[in-house]
Design an enzyme around this catalytic site. Structure first.
Site, mmCIF file in Angstrom:
data_model
loop_
_atom_site.group_PDB
_atom_site.id
_atom_site.type_symbol
_atom_site.label_atom_id
_atom_site.label_comp_id
_atom_site.label_asym_id
_atom_site.label_seq_id
_atom_site.Cartn_x
_atom_site.Cartn_y
_atom_site.Cartn_z
ATOM 1 N N HIS A 189 0.805 -1.224 0.000
ATOM 2 C CA HIS A 189 0.000 0.000 0.000
ATOM 3 C C HIS A 189 0.835 1.271 0.000
ATOM 4 O O HIS A 189 0.405 2.301 -0.520
ATOM 5 C CB HIS A 189 -1.047 -0.062 1.108
ATOM 6 N N GLU A 431 -11.274 -11.003 -5.693
ATOM 7 C CA GLU A 431 -9.838 -10.951 -5.382
ATOM 8 C C GLU A 431 -9.381 -12.158 -4.587
ATOM 9 O O GLU A 431 -8.241 -12.221 -4.136
ATOM 10 C CB GLU A 431 -9.493 -9.633 -4.677
ATOM 11 N N ASP A 455 -4.677 -8.751 -4.850
ATOM 12 C CA ASP A 455 -4.934 -9.858 -3.927
ATOM 13 C C ASP A 455 -5.207 -11.159 -4.673
ATOM 14 O O ASP A 455 -4.847 -12.231 -4.200
ATOM 15 C CB ASP A 455 -6.107 -9.510 -3.000
ATOM 16 N N CYS A 502 -9.499 -3.331 -10.995
ATOM 17 C CA CYS A 502 -8.997 -2.177 -10.231
ATOM 18 C C CYS A 502 -7.658 -2.446 -9.550
ATOM 19 O O CYS A 502 -7.155 -1.592 -8.830
ATOM 20 C CB CYS A 502 -10.033 -1.721 -9.214
HETATM 21 C C1 PEP Z 1 -6.549 -5.488 -5.171
HETATM 22 O O1 PEP Z 1 -6.403 -6.331 -4.296
HETATM 23 O O2 PEP Z 1 -6.216 -5.667 -6.358
HETATM 24 C C2 PEP Z 1 -7.150 -4.184 -4.859
HETATM 25 C C3 PEP Z 1 -7.451 -3.325 -5.808
HETATM 26 O O3 PEP Z 1 -7.354 -3.859 -3.560
HETATM 27 P P1 PEP Z 1 -6.186 -3.475 -2.531
HETATM 28 O O4 PEP Z 1 -4.941 -3.256 -3.322
HETATM 29 O O5 PEP Z 1 -6.631 -2.265 -1.814
HETATM 30 O O6 PEP Z 1 -6.119 -4.677 -1.654
HETATM 31 MG MG MG Z 2 -7.439 -6.143 -2.450
#
Ligand code: PEP
Ligand code: MG
Length: 574
Positions: A189, A431, A455, A502
């Site tokens: 993140h 995910e 994920d 996403c």
């Molecule tokens: C993902 O897991 O691809 C996602 C978009 O969510 P995050 O990165 O916030 O876990």
């Molecule tokens: Mg995710």
């Protein structure tokens, strides 16, 4: 001149001066004392509490803080002022011969445990205040206060072992040139935030701290992951020229702002953006894309110790929805856990957090927190451009439980005659492999899909998305992951619901033709990658990319897949 290699996670070339920050953890070496040291420990106790009280007073006087923040700090003063706290610390020092640091740690650990065990959200949330006070006192005693942000200049390339998302946020205001960390990965993140604030970043550069000093000249290439310490003249000139080219390329890309995002053969693709912080909405407006495809709301927790109230959340969601209108905004409910915000009181330490109580698992455990968020979202839907989405769904039964809670919230609002969008669409993030495999069943019970490739890759390939040590195993081009994405898209098409991607994969240049060929309706990406993603979409013929997907899905390895895509992109000038 020394050359090093890391993982480029946020693009751009930067030339600047090093500034090293060593993270220091609280280390309680001194655990017990001799009886002749008692008096000194008591003096240290009185001095340190007086210092922290003065620090709190200063903060409370700061006009930049909200009344809520000031109330929290005043509560912290009460905690320190409590005679029971003083008695207990004195007792532990005098009778048990605890060092001051150890006494503070024990006192607050016991208090936090007590509050956490009370089955009442108000009291369990109070535990975080005790944790805060404990850390403030210990940091003060151990001299760990981190004031480095003030030392950063516009020339700085910051070097750290690792960096927390909240620290990157603070850095954003200083407009430094770049960031290098020894740990980290593309999908952690902190890297996601570095991309969102457009900060050229290279992570996973093991051993760099030992090799450099402060104020040394350094070059970083956030695309290739290259680092050059003390470059010779020739190398520096090469990179200066590359930097100039980069500026020219960005100017060219800016010409794409306002052009409709569609493939060469006329298929419209919605280009959406992921945001972590409300302020990012401004860059979305700048790029004139098609809305917010993922609002990672858990970042509202950053840099604070309590939970945002319904009203506070409502105001944020409403303001953003109004700003982005008539475009839509997909709000993802809190996805706490994994590497995200585990300092929060809701989160109990786990041995394997990515496989633990994360995302909607935490929402189902703390239903009141989830309901607070849902009611805030519902109240903000008056313009009709908000959708809601659940993270980390692994089964249909979880989805049903969450939908039932949403219904309960709707009834509550209706009883109070509060206005909201009766057609609120509910989506699911795909995910977790089980969700992709069951996507036909899930699609029948929700309004849209968004594939979280970060994920999905982590859980399909059993590879920690945050670890630089095994980053070569984290590859979304792995045929198993691609098959799950394709399966999800087919399920969405069969049930006539839109499907987006996403995860970070959506802005990887080689991945875009694949996702479009599979038939995704939209891509949701970091705002700073908008224009280069748009450029690729404009150059693709969807019908040709469909054929590419057919061939790709016959392949056995990630490298075969990538080789094939490279060749295809050259042949098709994508
Ligand atoms: C993902 O897991 O691809 C996602 C978009 O969510 P995050 O990165 O916030 O876990
Ligand atoms: Mg995710």
């Amino acid at each position: 001149m020394i050359k090093l290699k890391g993982i480029g996670v946020s693009h751009g070339i930067s030339i600047g001066k090093t500034y090293i920050v060593i993270n220091r953890k609280i280390d309680l070496k001194k655990t017990s004392i001799e009886s002749h040291e008692i008096e000194n420990e008591i003096i240290r106790f009185n001095e340190s509490t007086a210092k922290v009280m003065a620090e709190l007073d200063l903060l409370i006087d700061n006009s930049a803080l909200t009344d809520d923040d000031k109330n929290i700090l005043t509560t912290h003063k009460f905690i320190i002022d409590d005679p029971e706290f003083e008695n207990n610390i004195n007792n532990l020092i005098k009778n048990e011969l605890f060092s001051l640091e150890q006494a503070i740690t024990k006192h607050f650990a016991d208090t936090i445990k007590f509050f956490k065990n009370i089955d009442n959200q108000f009291y369990s949330q109070r535990a975080i205040d005790f944790k805060d006070v404990s850390e403030r006192l210990l940091h003060n005693l151990l001299g760990l206060k981190n004031n480095f942000i003030d030392k950063l200049t516009p020339e700085t390339i910051l070097i750290m072992e690792e960096i927390q998302p909240s620290v990157i946020l603070n850095i954003a205001q200083k407009k430094i040139r770049g960031l290098i960390t020894e740990n980290g990965s593309y999908t952690s993140h902190s890297s996601i935030i570095a991309r969102s604030i457009n900060l050229p970043t290279v992570v996973g550069v093991k051993g760099i701290i030992k090799l450099i000093e402060n104020n040394q000249k350094i070059i970083l290439d956030g695309d290739k992951g290259d680092i050059i310490i003390s470059p010779d003249e020739e190398t520096e000139t090469i990179y200066q020229n590359m930097f100039k080219l980069q500026v020219l390329e960005n100017e060219k890309l800016e010409k794409l702002i306002g052009i409709t995002t569609q493939t060469k053969d006329g298929y419209r693709i919605d280009l959406l953006n992921n945001i972590e912080f409300p302020a990012e909405i401004e860059s979305i407006l700048k790029y004139k894309n098609d809305g917010v495809g993922l609002f990672r709301t858990e970042f509202l927790f950053l840099d604070r110790s309590d939970l945002p109230s319904e009203d506070e959340q409502f105001k944020i969601y409403l303001e953003l929805a109004e700003k982005i209108f008539p475009q839509k905004m997909i709000i993802r409910t809190f996805d706490i856990g994994g590497d995200k915000l585990t300092q929060n009181v809701l989160f109990e330490e786990e041995k394997n957090p990515n496989l633990g109580c994360r995302g909607i698992r935490l929402s189902l455990k703390h239903i009141e927190v989830f309901k607070t968020q849902i009611k805030a979202i519902l109240r903000a839907t008056v313009k009709g451009n908000i959708k809601v989405m659940f993270p980390m769904i692994s089964s249909v039964s979880e989805l049903r439980k969450l939908k039932k809670i949403v219904k309960d919230c709707i009834v509550e609002l209706e009883d109070k005659k509060i206005n909201f969008d009766k057609n609120l669409k509910i989506g699911v993030m795909i995910e977790i492999p089980s969700a992709a495999i069951l996507s036909d069943k899930i699609a029948a019970e929700c309004d849209f899909f968004s594939v979280g490739t970060n994920d999905l890759t982590q859980y399909t390939l059993a590879v920690d998305r945050n670890s630089e040590n095994i980053s070569e195993y984290f590859n979304t081009f792995h045929p198993a992951v691609l098959k799950l994405i394709e399966m999800t898209v087919i399920s969405a098409k069969n049930k006539n619901i839109p499907v987006s991607v996403c995860g970070e994969f959506a802005s990887i240049q080689d991945a875009i033709p694949l996702l479009i060929g599979m038939g995704v309706d939209s891509l949701s990406i970091s705002p700073s990658y908008s224009l280069q993603t748009k450029k690729i979409i404009l150059s693709i013929e969807k019908d040709k990319s469909k054929k590419l997907v057919e061939e790709i899905l016959e392949l056995s390895t990630a490298s075969e897949v990538q080789e094939k895509i490279h060749k295809w992109r050259k042949e098709n000038e994508v």
